[in-house]
Enzyme design. Structure first.
Site, PDB file in Angstrom:
ATOM      1  N   ALA B 173       0.791  -1.414   0.044  1.00  0.00           N
ATOM      2  CA  ALA B 173       0.002   0.010   0.005  1.00  0.00           C
ATOM      3  C   ALA B 173       0.881   1.395  -0.009  1.00  0.00           C
ATOM      4  O   ALA B 173       0.580   2.323  -0.744  1.00  0.00           O
ATOM      5  CB  ALA B 173      -1.076  -0.023   1.158  1.00  0.00           C
ATOM      6  N   ASP B 174       1.787   1.234   0.974  1.00  0.00           N
ATOM      7  CA  ASP B 174       2.862   2.445   0.799  1.00  0.00           C
ATOM      8  C   ASP B 174       3.580   2.654  -0.498  1.00  0.00           C
ATOM      9  O   ASP B 174       3.671   3.521  -0.905  1.00  0.00           O
ATOM     10  CB  ASP B 174       4.092   2.081   1.904  1.00  0.00           C
ATOM     11  CG  ASP B 174       3.665   2.576   3.330  1.00  0.00           C
ATOM     12  OD1 ASP B 174       2.791   3.598   3.282  1.00  0.00           O
ATOM     13  OD2 ASP B 174       4.012   1.922   4.111  1.00  0.00           O
ATOM     14  N   MET B 175       4.215   1.456  -1.119  1.00  0.00           N
ATOM     15  CA  MET B 175       4.728   1.554  -2.249  1.00  0.00           C
ATOM     16  C   MET B 175       4.106   2.088  -3.391  1.00  0.00           C
ATOM     17  O   MET B 175       4.174   2.943  -4.356  1.00  0.00           O
ATOM     18  CB  MET B 175       5.472   0.185  -2.480  1.00  0.00           C
ATOM     19  CG  MET B 175       6.617   0.027  -1.384  1.00  0.00           C
ATOM     20  SD  MET B 175       7.659  -1.321  -1.617  1.00  0.00           S
ATOM     21  CE  MET B 175       8.696  -0.601  -2.881  1.00  0.00           C
ATOM     22  N   GLY B 178       3.234   5.809  -2.941  1.00  0.00           N
ATOM     23  CA  GLY B 178       4.410   6.474  -3.520  1.00  0.00           C
ATOM     24  C   GLY B 178       4.525   6.478  -4.923  1.00  0.00           C
ATOM     25  O   GLY B 178       4.905   7.389  -5.584  1.00  0.00           O
TER      26      GLY B 178
END
Lengths: 392, 385
Positions: B173-175, B178
């Site tokens: 989810a973070d990647m 980003g």
């Protein structure tokens, strides 16, 4: 379909308005990248072979069809145009070269060497369009022993070590249930293309962008692989229970309760011990949260089993503990959190039927790109494109 | 590759974010040639410096911090100090891009919201990444990867039917948030190059997880909300037919992707599959049974044996490798995806590189991640702040 709560960007405000993309790619990574460019305003023309077109048109999930093609095809080819051409036919190839002359971006995912044989390699094309941004997707780069291996998501997950990061310690390797690497590769390709377009605005020069599934798989593992590369050489182990990150300390993971599952992220052990009244956790110091994670997680698993999920959530959330209920799609799509993002939109097929798709996840000035057009029928835009771009 | 060939050479990015999604976005911009200045609070700096108890710590900062922040500069500024705030505003007025991932509302209270910046940086491309969007009932929740995965339904698509939810062992989810932020920023920079106008680019972990699930989620939404069901056996994609999955062999594991069952039955010499071979509609409907038959058969011989049988016929299959096999494989080495980077103390560490090749070159730099405020003095001097 309900009213949208987030406004739609005007066509003129789309950042890539006026950019023309020729998309020669099939299946996933290339077409997903081209879809994002279309979302952001580019005119994307799919170049497809006259017989059958993109093989994905026939790849249906659960036999779901929409406007004659698989629904799957529509989910990442919406908003594009289609131009059918046989690249082995000299006349067609001449027309395609003329299209390339008018284009800003070209995307392809043929295996290494094929575009060159067609006379459409980067160096060949640069002579007819020096400002073109030329983007290629391969499975494993254009050299090396895996060059000719099929560039397929599950296989790259398997070769890249990634299959050993999900699931629990005693499980077999667990591939993830998504074309994770394809989607990441598509994102990388979009970044490279946009950066090159930015440079072109300033220098007038086109350029080449190359991505491959394996390099993207390595980048996806940046966090874990870096720990391994700078560690003692041993492989990380998935924790025996509730693994969610091979390098994660307890309690990081998923726990089963009465009424469902609970995700708990980074949380001090003492806070859990106190809030949930688990005295067996008192013996562990925070420094042991990684080295004794199996014991801690086992105690937590046993202590939480049988407790009501909503009750536990109430206690933990009130104390700002980083936790969440694990939702399935029925719960998620029915939730207020989902609705607040206004994340779905409707597209129409060439036959007038409609389907629901997800929207571009990027907001610009508080509005989102929405294009009501579904994917094109094969060759649907040949007459118009000929008329517009191939005069005479 | 000469720095002036990098597409974002000359671009200045001020990164106010911490943890993963925002810094991962600025890493990508840095790889493409941008100059990235991390703004960190004095003392602790980016919280990911002390994130994870992973066994490998470098310079006292976590490896994840080094991996995500290589090549950047750091200025330490206390946003509650008026002088430092004035310095930051001056710095931003010279910048092209700002990135921030404060919880919704916080940056506006600091006077650094997109609207505030119109006064001193009207052409800025301003990137915000949040957990769950700028408003709504979940906006106040921590924007943390595992929790966004949990809420998004994604965990029910990994693993086998009958198992509980299986999270990704990666911070996807973070990647992806980003990566989406980078795309929005770059598209806005292209537009800025044409029209001169700035932009507020926003994405969130949850929107990114919805986008990530586009193929299967669209199927679900157009299918009367029928829940997806993982295969009971060797599941690797809830929507695909047998044999798609990973199978145990005598000495390891083999992955087999989309393959017609009739071809597989012939090549493996599996008459038990004959009843399915001529009925492609059964390859999804009966996938659990078919996969069981294949699994039992493959367990009897080595991975290399099966590869030798299948690869010459262009069957989409691969050995399941562990990192140590991958890292020493020529195919991996030819990709040249690793680099040695110098740490502040002069020692080197091995980090991954950009997944992009630009004009045939993969961007590389020898510079590691900065210590907190390592560049404060030189940046202050350069920008006269």
């Amino acid at each position: 379909m309900t009213e949208h709560t987030i406004p739609t960007l005007d066509q003129d405000d789309l950042p890539l308005a006026g950019v023309r993309v020729l998309d020669f790619a099939q299946f996933l990574a290339g077409p997903v990248a081209a879809m994002r460019l279309a979302d952001l305003g580019a005119d994307v023309i799919k170049i497809e072979r006259p017989q059958g077109g993109d093989a994905c048109r026939a790849l249906a999930i659960r036999d779901q069809k929409f406007a004659g093609d698989s629904l799957l095809f529509h989910t990442f080819n919406r908003g594009k145009r289609s131009y059918a051409a046989n690249l082995k036919d000299a006349e067609d190839l001449k027309d395609v070269k003329a299209l390339i002359r008018s284009a800003d971006v070209l995307i392809h995912n043929f295996r290494p060497g094929i575009m060159e044989r067609l006379g459409l390699g980067f160096d060949q094309i640069r002579e007819i369009n020096p400002t073109l941004v030329y983007a290629s997707v391969t499975g494993y780069g254009n050299k090396g022993p895996w060059r000719d291996k099929p560039g397929q998501d599950l296989l790259v997950q398997s070769l890249s070590g990634m299959a050993w990061l999900s699931g629990n310690g005693d499980d077999d390797p667990v591939p993830v249930g998504f074309p994770l690497v394809d989607i990441a590769t598509a994102g990388n390709l979009v970044q490279g293309i946009l950066a090159q377009l930015f440079r072109r605005e300033r220098t007038g020069r086109g350029g080449l962008v190359e991505v491959d599934l394996m390099s993207s798989a390595i980048d996806l593992q940046i966090e874990h692989l870096t720990s391994h590369l700078n560690g003692d050489g041993s492989l990380p182990e998935r924790s025996a229970t509730s693994n969610a990150n091979v390098y994660g300390a307890a309690p990081y993971g998923i726990y089963q309760l009465d009424g469902g599952y609970l995700a708990i992220a980074m949380t001090p052990i003492s806070a859990l011990a106190k809030l949930l009244e688990i005295s067996a956790l008192d013996q562990f110091s925070q420094d042991e949260a990684f080295s004794k994670r199996e014991e801690i997680k086992a105690i937590l698993t046993e202590a939480l089993a049988g407790h009501n999920l909503d009750d536990v959530l109430g206690v933990l959330e009130a104390a700002d503990i980083w936790c969440a209920k694990v939702m399935n799609w029925t719960e998620f799509t029915g939730s207020d959190g989902f609705q607040a993002l206004d994340p779905i939109t409707q597209v129409s097929g060439p036959d007038g039927s409609t389907a629901i798709v997800t929207r571009c996840p990027i907001r610009l000035d508080g509005a989102v790109p929405r294009n009501g057009r579904g994917a094109p029928a094969l060759g649907a835009d040949n007459p118009q494109i000929r008329n517009e771009l191939l005069p005479g | 590759m000469p720095p002036d060939h990098l597409p974002l050479t000359g671009l200045l990015v001020i990164d106010l974010s911490q943890f993963l999604a925002g810094p991962y976005a600025s890493l990508r911009l840095q790889d493409l040639g941008a100059r990235v200045i991390k703004v960190e609070r004095p003392g602790k700096g980016d919280l990911s410096r002390s994130l994870y108890l992973s066994d490998t710590m470098l310079d006292g900062d976590s490896t994840i911090f080094h991996a995500i922040n290589r090549g950047k500069q750091s200025i330490a500024l206390d946003l509650k100090n008026a002088g430092d705030m004035a310095a930051l505003k001056k710095l931003i007025s010279k910048a092209d891009v700002v990135i921030q991932n404060f919880r919704p509302g916080v940056i506006e209270r600091l006077g650094l919201g997109y609207d505030d910046m119109q006064k001193f940086a009207p052409h800025i491309v301003y990137g915000s990444v949040s957990g769950y969007g700028p408003d709504g009932p979940w906006a106040r929740y921590p924007g943390q990867d595992l929790l966004a995965q949990a809420r998004s339904g994604v965990m029910w698509l990994n693993g086998d039917d009958g198992q509980g939810p299986v999270p990704f062992g990666l911070a996807i989810a973070d990647m992806f948030a980003g990566a989406n932020l980078v795309q929005g920023i770059l598209a806005s920079l292209v537009r800025k190059g044409i029209s001169g106008t700035g932009c507020h680019v926003e994405t969130s972990l949850l929107e990114s997880m919805i986008d990530f699930q586009f193929e299967m989620l669209a199927t679900h939404l157009n299918d009367g909300g029928r829940p997806p069901r993982r295969a009971t056996h060797r599941s690797a994609h809830a929507g695909l037919s047998a044999p798609y999955g990973v199978y145990q062999t005598l000495d390891g594991y083999i992955a087999i992707a989309m393959t017609p069952i009739d071809r597989l039955a012939d090549l493996l010499g599996l008459p038990a599959l004959d009843v399915f071979a001529s009925a492609p509609e059964s390859w999804f409907a009966e996938r659990d049974t078919i996969k069981q038959i294949i699994a039992t058969h493959l367990a009897d011989a080595t991975t290399d044996h099966w590869l030798a049988l299948l690869e010459p016929h262009d069957i989409w299959c691969a050995k399941v490798l562990e990192w140590q096999d991958l890292l020493k494989h020529e195919a991996f080495q030819r990709l040249d995806m690793l680099q040695s980077v110098e740490r502040c103390d002069g020692r080197t560490m091995r980090l991954t590189r950009s997944p992009l090749r630009i004009n045939g070159h993969r961007p590389a730099s020898r510079q590691g991640a900065p210590s907190i405020g390592a560049d404060s003095a030189s940046i202050r001097k350069e920008f006269d702040i």
